[in-house]
Design an enzyme around this catalytic site. Structure first.
Site, short mmCIF file in Angstrom:
data_model
loop_
_atom_site.label_atom_id
_atom_site.label_comp_id
_atom_site.label_asym_id
_atom_site.label_seq_id
_atom_site.Cartn_x
_atom_site.Cartn_y
_atom_site.Cartn_z
N CYS A 18 66.75 104.39 -64.41
CA CYS A 18 67.20 104.66 -62.98
C CYS A 18 65.99 104.58 -62.10
O CYS A 18 64.63 104.73 -62.67
CB CYS A 18 67.90 105.92 -62.76
SG CYS A 18 69.31 105.94 -63.93
N ARG A 43 65.07 98.51 -61.80
CA ARG A 43 65.47 99.60 -62.91
C ARG A 43 66.78 100.11 -63.00
O ARG A 43 67.24 100.88 -63.52
CB ARG A 43 64.64 101.02 -62.40
CG ARG A 43 63.33 100.65 -62.26
CD ARG A 43 62.47 101.90 -61.75
NE ARG A 43 62.77 102.88 -62.84
CZ ARG A 43 61.99 103.13 -63.77
NH1 ARG A 43 60.93 102.35 -64.27
NH2 ARG A 43 62.00 104.20 -64.85
N TRP A 91 71.34 103.08 -63.43
CA TRP A 91 71.77 102.33 -64.54
C TRP A 91 72.44 103.32 -65.21
O TRP A 91 71.80 104.12 -65.92
CB TRP A 91 70.64 101.78 -64.98
CG TRP A 91 70.77 100.64 -66.07
CD1 TRP A 91 71.36 99.46 -65.82
CD2 TRP A 91 70.86 100.83 -67.25
NE1 TRP A 91 71.47 98.67 -66.82
CE2 TRP A 91 71.38 99.34 -67.84
CE3 TRP A 91 70.56 101.64 -68.48
CZ2 TRP A 91 71.56 99.13 -69.40
CZ3 TRP A 91 70.70 101.24 -69.89
CH2 TRP A 91 71.33 100.29 -70.12
N ASN A 117 66.19 110.63 -63.05
CA ASN A 117 65.88 109.59 -63.99
C ASN A 117 65.83 110.13 -65.45
O ASN A 117 64.79 111.20 -65.47
CB ASN A 117 64.71 108.67 -63.37
CG ASN A 117 64.54 107.36 -64.86
OD1 ASN A 117 65.58 107.16 -65.39
ND2 ASN A 117 63.48 106.96 -64.90
N GLY A 118 66.38 109.83 -66.39
CA GLY A 118 65.97 110.54 -67.71
C GLY A 118 67.36 110.93 -68.14
O GLY A 118 68.38 110.45 -67.91
N GLU A 504 66.41 72.44 -72.41
CA GLU A 504 65.95 73.54 -71.67
C GLU A 504 64.60 73.28 -71.24
O GLU A 504 64.08 73.51 -69.70
CB GLU A 504 66.30 74.55 -72.40
CG GLU A 504 65.54 76.06 -71.67
CD GLU A 504 66.12 76.33 -70.43
OE1 GLU A 504 67.15 75.80 -69.86
OE2 GLU A 504 65.61 77.25 -69.58
N LYS A 508 63.15 73.08 -67.18
CA LYS A 508 62.15 74.21 -66.64
C LYS A 508 61.42 73.11 -65.82
O LYS A 508 60.83 73.51 -64.71
CB LYS A 508 61.56 74.89 -67.98
CG LYS A 508 62.35 75.83 -68.49
CD LYS A 508 62.43 77.09 -67.73
CE LYS A 508 63.54 77.78 -66.92
NZ LYS A 508 65.02 77.40 -67.11
N GLU A 511 62.64 71.63 -62.58
CA GLU A 511 62.86 72.50 -61.39
C GLU A 511 61.71 73.26 -60.92
O GLU A 511 61.78 73.62 -59.88
CB GLU A 511 64.09 73.47 -61.84
CG GLU A 511 63.52 74.67 -62.91
CD GLU A 511 64.77 75.46 -63.04
OE1 GLU A 511 65.47 75.85 -62.21
OE2 GLU A 511 64.85 76.09 -64.30
N HIS A 527 68.86 54.45 -79.85
CA HIS A 527 70.07 53.88 -79.06
C HIS A 527 70.01 53.78 -77.59
O HIS A 527 70.69 53.87 -76.82
CB HIS A 527 71.32 54.92 -79.28
CG HIS A 527 71.73 55.09 -80.78
ND1 HIS A 527 72.59 54.11 -81.32
CD2 HIS A 527 71.54 56.30 -81.59
CE1 HIS A 527 72.55 54.64 -82.56
NE2 HIS A 527 72.08 55.85 -82.55
N LYS A 626 68.31 81.53 -56.67
CA LYS A 626 68.32 82.09 -57.96
C LYS A 626 69.66 82.23 -58.67
O LYS A 626 69.99 82.20 -59.79
CB LYS A 626 67.77 83.61 -57.90
CG LYS A 626 67.84 84.42 -59.06
CD LYS A 626 66.95 83.67 -60.39
CE LYS A 626 66.98 84.36 -61.62
NZ LYS A 626 66.49 83.82 -62.59
C1 AGP Z 1 67.64 78.13 -64.68
O1 AGP Z 1 66.37 77.88 -64.85
C2 AGP Z 1 68.31 77.69 -63.13
N1 AGP Z 1 67.78 78.42 -62.17
C3 AGP Z 1 69.81 77.39 -63.14
O2 AGP Z 1 70.09 76.58 -64.00
C4 AGP Z 1 70.47 78.66 -63.66
O3 AGP Z 1 70.55 78.71 -65.08
C5 AGP Z 1 72.06 78.29 -63.28
O4 AGP Z 1 72.16 78.19 -61.98
C6 AGP Z 1 73.16 79.48 -63.93
O5 AGP Z 1 72.86 80.84 -63.43
P1 AGP Z 1 73.56 82.05 -63.94
O6 AGP Z 1 72.92 82.06 -65.31
O7 AGP Z 1 73.21 83.00 -63.19
O8 AGP Z 1 74.92 81.67 -63.95
#
Ligand code: AGP
Length: 631
Positions: A18, A43, A91, A117-118, A504, A508, A511, A527, A626
């Protein structure tokens, strides 16, 4: 009266994560408290509360289930004027995340308020004895017991708050970082700690800023006092700071001048959140395995599985639904579910699944993987699945998020708040959770042998060290990254459960550095994609010694024969590849199911260093968010 030191409390000894915040000074407390909580949300954020003592000695208390933004919505429009206050973001461990269990907690006479917290380990003993004295409780928390205990001692010994706190803490076993106010002493806040972090910022105007770490303090002052375990500090509005030990002996506080900026502290000295989060992964593995990988008992314990064994054991298939990086985690998990749990598994892009009118069987287990728990496409998959009787299981990093609340069961990845838009630590934690689940199902079905199971557990426990090995030397990755800065296109190639890691790795670098990159099964090169090979299109090949290693080596030779440039991610000790390719980045050998968790780390670092080298905004790449909470 009170048998001090009784120990019936938390038997797992885990520490709550927390966050506590406090203020006393000449300024308005509320804005300091709310902004401070926001910086501590990493936290924990399943409930939050703030209390401000005004000049009429009235304590304005607001608590919500939900995060700090939710608290702000509620409290901003209420009365909260005052120069003394405490606040908390929770939390949950003891008691569900709801308003009653949110902090600040108050004594039943309403005079004393506390944030904590604790874990108070002997809280059940204390609670029983206080109840015997007529004390009632509104929550399930150990923290409320503590504030009642302080109130009891203040009344019994007719002493000031600081003394009541000192006496009470003698009777407490466990961990704490607390901030306490009493409307009968409006000019003071009392703080104390044992085994939990606590910092007190010393403002130039005589104000004091209290917090679980220095992040909320640094915007106000760089002069900080860090109380030691079992030290109690009384902070007064006049600017006095009185510190004592548990015997009441006066101590002289040591003031530290902190050089880092708040922004740096939030990043723990790293240049970007993404870099910090990549380096947090060894600890994330430990947090994710805590209470789940029980080495001494040679078993894995996934609560959601134990509580829903039949649904998982009898699943006709596992349908994984996710987006982006989480979808890649699902692709990795498919190998585990099919090879080690013998459960048919399909992996669906949520954005496709939600419109495809898929066939959903009541015997399906639909696994929704999401870091944020708020991805609109993934949320949209849940309703139809539940309408058709499927069991919906969430693997998520944010408790109380929409997906967690909608699912029938959930396992939290416990990666901590992930701020960088490019997901890193949440991904490796997702793969780890799903691998644990697959092993649980496979073991329970009897299709995963005891030896294999034990070998997997032993290798899981080694994951943090293996990751630390990879993270300990980034020089080869930095050198390779420097050669990629002018690139316009790349190929990432892998086989088996390393194919999703190729995807992946490509995502990375795409993006955050905006270089076009494509992940592909290396066996598919002949192919079509091999037509792309030329020196200006470098390939990253995951060629670790598991699966069809020899076939991958052959594929590498095919690419080299066409002047392709190759960097291989190889198993430590592999001397074959270094004679063949341009660069080799090594990872330790481990169980085949865990190799993807290791091989993704150099690819995360590679993307990071290329993006930095290209001057890109690593933490907030263009056009991205995000959490994609819209379609
Ligand atoms: C991942 O690096 C990206 N920011 C994006 O693909 C992300 O994984 C996707 O939008 C899914 O988000 P989520 O895991 O929060 O559902």
């Amino acid at each position: 009266m009170f048998r001090y030191g009784g120990h019936e409390g938390n038997d797992r000894g885990e520490k709550k994560m927390c966050g506590i915040v406090g203020y006393i000074g000449k300024g308005e407390a509320y804005p300091v408290l709310i902004s401070g909580l926001k910086l501590l949300e990493y936290r924990g954020y399943d409930s939050a509360g703030v209390g401000v003592l005004d000049e009429r000695k009235e304590f304005h208390l607001y608590k919500v289930q939900g995060n700090v933004s939710r608290l702000k919505e509620v409290a901003d429009v209420q009365e909260h004027g005052g120069h003394v206050g405490i606040a908390h973001t929770r939390w949950a461990t003891h008691g569900a995340p709801n308003v009653a269990n949110a902090h600040p907690h108050q004594s039943q006479d309403g005079h004393i308020s506390l944030v904590h917290n604790g874990i108070i380990e002997n809280y059940t003993v204390l609670k029983r004895e206080l109840a015997g004295l007529g004390y009632g409780f509104k929550s399930d928390t150990d923290s409320e017991v503590l504030v009642q205990f302080i109130s009891y001692n203040r009344q019994r010994y007719r002493c000031p708050l600081a003394e009541a706190v000192r006496i009470s803490l003698h009777g407490v076993t466990g961990s704490f970082a607390i901030a306490v106010v009493d409307d009968r002493e409006p000019e003071a806040v009392v703080v104390a700690r044992r085994s939990c972090p606590l910092a007190v910022g010393v403002g130039k105007d005589g104000s004091y800023y209290i917090a679980s770490d220095i992040t909320p303090i640094l915007p106000h002052t760089k002069d900080v006092v860090y109380p030691d375990d079992d030290e109690i500090v009384r902070l007064s509005a006049g600017g006095e700071m009185e510190m004592m030990n548990m015997d009441g002996v006066r101590l002289t506080p040591a003031v530290t001048h902190v050089e880092m900026t708040a922004d740096q502290v939030e990043k723990d000295g790293y240049d970007h959140y993404m870099e910090k989060e990549i380096h947090q992964q060894p600890q994330v593995m430990r947090e994710c395995m805590a209470g789940r990988v029980l080495l001494g008992e040679n078993r894995i314990y996934i609560e959601a599985f134990e509580a829903n064994r039949e649904r998982f054991m009898n699943a006709s298939r596992i349908v994984i639904v996710a987006c982006g990086t989480s979808w890649h985690a699902g692709l990795v998990a498919r190998y585990a579910f099919e090879q080690y749990a013998h459960t048919p598994c399909v992996v669906e892009y949520a954005s496709e699944y939600r419109y495809r009118r898929p066939v959903i069987l009541p015997t399906d287990v639909v696994v929704v993987i999401s870091q944020s728990g708020e991805t609109a496409d993934s949320i949209a998959a849940i309703g139809p699945a539940k309408e058709r009787g499927a069991f919906v299981y969430a693997v998520c990093n944010v408790d109380n998020s929409t997906i967690v609340r909608m699912a029938d069961a959930c396992t939290l990845t416990k990666a901590g708040i992930e701020i960088g838009v490019a997901s890193t630590k949440a991904f490796t934690a997702q793969v780890l959770v799903l691998t644990m689940l697959a092993a649980e199902i496979g073991r329970a079905k009897g299709v995963m042998g005891g030896g294999e199971y034990s070998a997997l557990i032993n290798d899981m426990v080694q994951l943090p060290q293996y990751m630390e090995y990879i993270l300990s030397d980034e020089s080869a990755i930095r050198r390779f990254a420097a050669t990629l800065l002018p690139c316009r296109s790349m190929l990432y190639l892998g086989r088996g459960n390393q194919y999703p890691i190729a995807l992946e790795g490509a995502l990375k670098i795409k993006e955050i550095s905006y270089i076009h990159a494509e992940g592909y099964p290396i066996g598919e090169m002949k192919h079509g994609p091999i037509a792309l090979i030329e020196p200006e299109v470098p390939s990253v090949v995951i060629a670790t010694k598991c699966g069809e290693y020899d076939k991958t080596v052959s594929n590498i030779q095919e690419i080299m024969a066409r002047q392709g440039r190759i960097t291989a991610i190889a198993t430590k000790g592999d001397t074959v590849l270094e004679k063949m390719v341009d660069n080799v980045i090594y990872v330790p050998d481990t169980h085949p199911l865990l190799m993807p968790i290791l091989t993704v780390v150099p690819l995360q670092l590679l993307a990071y260093h290329v993006a930095v080298g290209r001057g890109c905004n690593v933490d907030q790449p263009r056009n991205l968010a995000k959490s994609v909470t819209v379609e």
